[in-house]
Design a protein around this motif. Structure first.
Motif, mmCIF file in Angstrom:
data_model
loop_
_atom_site.group_PDB
_atom_site.id
_atom_site.type_symbol
_atom_site.label_atom_id
_atom_site.label_comp_id
_atom_site.label_asym_id
_atom_site.label_seq_id
_atom_site.Cartn_x
_atom_site.Cartn_y
_atom_site.Cartn_z
ATOM 1 N N HIS A 1 -20.079 -28.794 -7.329
ATOM 2 C CA HIS A 1 -19.507 -28.344 -6.051
ATOM 3 C C HIS A 1 -20.391 -27.288 -5.381
ATOM 4 C CE1 HIS A 1 -15.860 -30.569 -7.008
ATOM 5 N NE2 HIS A 1 -15.851 -29.981 -8.185
ATOM 6 N N ASN B 1 -21.237 -26.684 -2.461
ATOM 7 C CA ASN B 1 -20.729 -26.078 -1.225
ATOM 8 C C ASN B 1 -19.724 -24.957 -1.485
ATOM 9 O OD1 ASN B 1 -22.293 -27.826 0.277
ATOM 10 N ND2 ASN B 1 -20.657 -29.316 0.560
ATOM 11 N N ASP B 2 -19.160 -24.898 -2.688
ATOM 12 C CA ASP B 2 -18.191 -23.855 -3.006
ATOM 13 C C ASP B 2 -18.854 -22.511 -3.301
ATOM 14 O OD1 ASP B 2 -16.183 -25.677 -2.672
ATOM 15 O OD2 ASP B 2 -15.716 -25.905 -4.805
ATOM 16 N N TRP B 3 -20.169 -22.524 -3.598
ATOM 17 C CA TRP B 3 -20.805 -21.254 -3.965
ATOM 18 C C TRP B 3 -22.188 -21.057 -3.343
ATOM 19 C CZ3 TRP B 3 -24.942 -21.531 -7.747
ATOM 20 C CH2 TRP B 3 -25.126 -22.805 -8.311
ATOM 21 N N ASP C 1 -20.119 -15.358 -4.633
ATOM 22 C CA ASP C 1 -19.604 -16.571 -5.265
ATOM 23 C C ASP C 1 -20.421 -17.030 -6.471
ATOM 24 O OD1 ASP C 1 -17.494 -16.862 -3.419
ATOM 25 O OD2 ASP C 1 -18.856 -17.757 -1.955
ATOM 26 N N THR D 1 -18.367 -18.151 -9.358
ATOM 27 C CA THR D 1 -17.857 -19.510 -9.171
ATOM 28 C C THR D 1 -18.916 -20.527 -9.582
ATOM 29 O OG1 THR D 1 -16.410 -18.840 -7.366
ATOM 30 C CG2 THR D 1 -17.002 -21.168 -7.472
#
Length: 259
Positions: free
Chosen positions: A3, A5-7, A29, A32
């Motif tokens: 993922h 795009n989450d971090w 992030d 994460t």
């Protein structure tokens, strides 16, 4: 999946027919990134079914030991493995191609690097029913330098820039053993032994994972490429690269002990 795009935030640059993407970990992030990466790592070293079977038959402590025994022990090999894992995850999530096997499951030894083409992505062209390929070299460095990208270029340019027959035969054989995708096995064998592989059916991916920004180096590397094959340069930039790699593998071990 890791993922990205989450971090990370991403920046794209077009260079004629070539494309550079730099993903930079957001400071807030990074934790994460450690968590999601650690969650994705075990299945790159062992099939989910094997982990589940060990957990069911042997119990939590033995399953945890099985996972940790598969992990590399040295920082250098961990860094290299993680670069290949990230390249594989990015291909499957963002490229439109699929990497059909997770190569690290077939390492000769956990403290040795894999040999051959790092990762090969594939997609079956619906109009021709023939495969298109994404030949990939992945490099992981605390301090990325031009020499490292030159080494990657040498790897990409081998076999006239095409995926090697040895690498494709390896993938085909592993897929046959797994019994998961007979259509892809047939398509690989047809590319190798009937149709051949043309440069038009191939793209190159130069993937980097580094503690410094890869933007300028990837741009220079792609602009200097004189050949006919389209190039993608993708760089993952994480400040504190070495500490991040260590934290990721520590988290994998911690997660395994809390199955």
């Amino acid at each position: 999946m890791v993922h990205f795009n989450d971090w990370c935030y991403s920046a794209d640059t077009l260079l004629g027919n070539h494309h550079v993407r730099v993903m930079t970990a957001r400071t807030a992030d990074v934790a994460t990134g450690v968590q999601v990466t650690a969650a994705a790592i075990p299945i790159h070293y062992a099939a989910e079914e094997r982990i589940a079977r060990a957990l069911a038959r042997l119990g939590k402590p033995s399953a945890a030991k099985m996972i940790t025994d598969l992990l590399p022990q040295t920082p250098q090999i961990r860094s290299g493995d993680l670069g290949e894992i990230y390249a594989t995850e990015w291909i499957n999530a963002h490229s439109g191609y699929q990497a059909p096997i997770k190569r690290l499951r077939w390492k000769d030894h956990r403290n040795m690097a894999m040999r051959g083409d790092d990762v090969i992505g594939m997609i079956l062209d619906p109009s021709t029913q023939r495969l298109r390929f994404l030949k990939t070299e992945a490099k992981s460095r605390i301090d990325l330098r031009a020499q490292t990208l030159e080494e990657a270029r040498t790897g990409l340019d081998k076999d006239e820039g095409l995926p090697s027959s040895h690498a494709l035969s390896f993938i085909s054989a592993r897929l046959m053993e797994l019994g998961t995708d007979a259509q892809l096995v047939d398509a690989i064998d047809e590319a190798l032994y009937r149709h051949g592989i043309s440069p038009e059916s191939v793209k190159h991916l130069l993937f980097t994972f580094s503690g410094n920004s890869p933007q300028a180096l990837l741009t220079q590397a792609l602009q200097a490429y004189p050949g006919p094959i389209r190039q993608w340069g993708v760089g993952l930039h994480v400040d504190g690269h070495a500490a991040f790699v260590g934290a990721v593998y520590d988290q994998v071990i911690s997660d395994a002990n809390h199955l």
